[in-house]
Design a protein around this motif. Structure first.
Motif: not given
Length: 69
Positions: A19-22, A24, A27
């Motif tokens: 999920n790129p909105t999580s 960094d 992730r």
């Protein structure tokens, strides 16, 4: 009361890592856990028995086995 829903922790970690909105940090942490889990579940031959690759780990193992520092 009904039964609690079952969940798959690996699936949740995969979703966090992808999920790129999580954040960094979240992730990266999820990816590290997934890699460790993958190695534990399906290790490559000889991977668990690989010799330590850094000086600190070699020294710690030597001390634990009764060797001198």
């Amino acid at each position: 009361m009904g039964r609690k829903k079952k969940f798959d922790p690996v699936k949740i970690l995969q979703e966090i890592a992808a999920n790129p909105t999580s954040g960094d940090t979240a992730r990266v942490a999820a990816a590290k856990v997934l890699l460790a889990h993958q190695k534990a579940v399906d290790p490559k031959p000889g991977e668990k028995d690989a010799p330590p690759s850094d000086a600190i780990t070699r020294r710690a193992l030597r001390l634990l086995s009764g060797g001198k520092s």
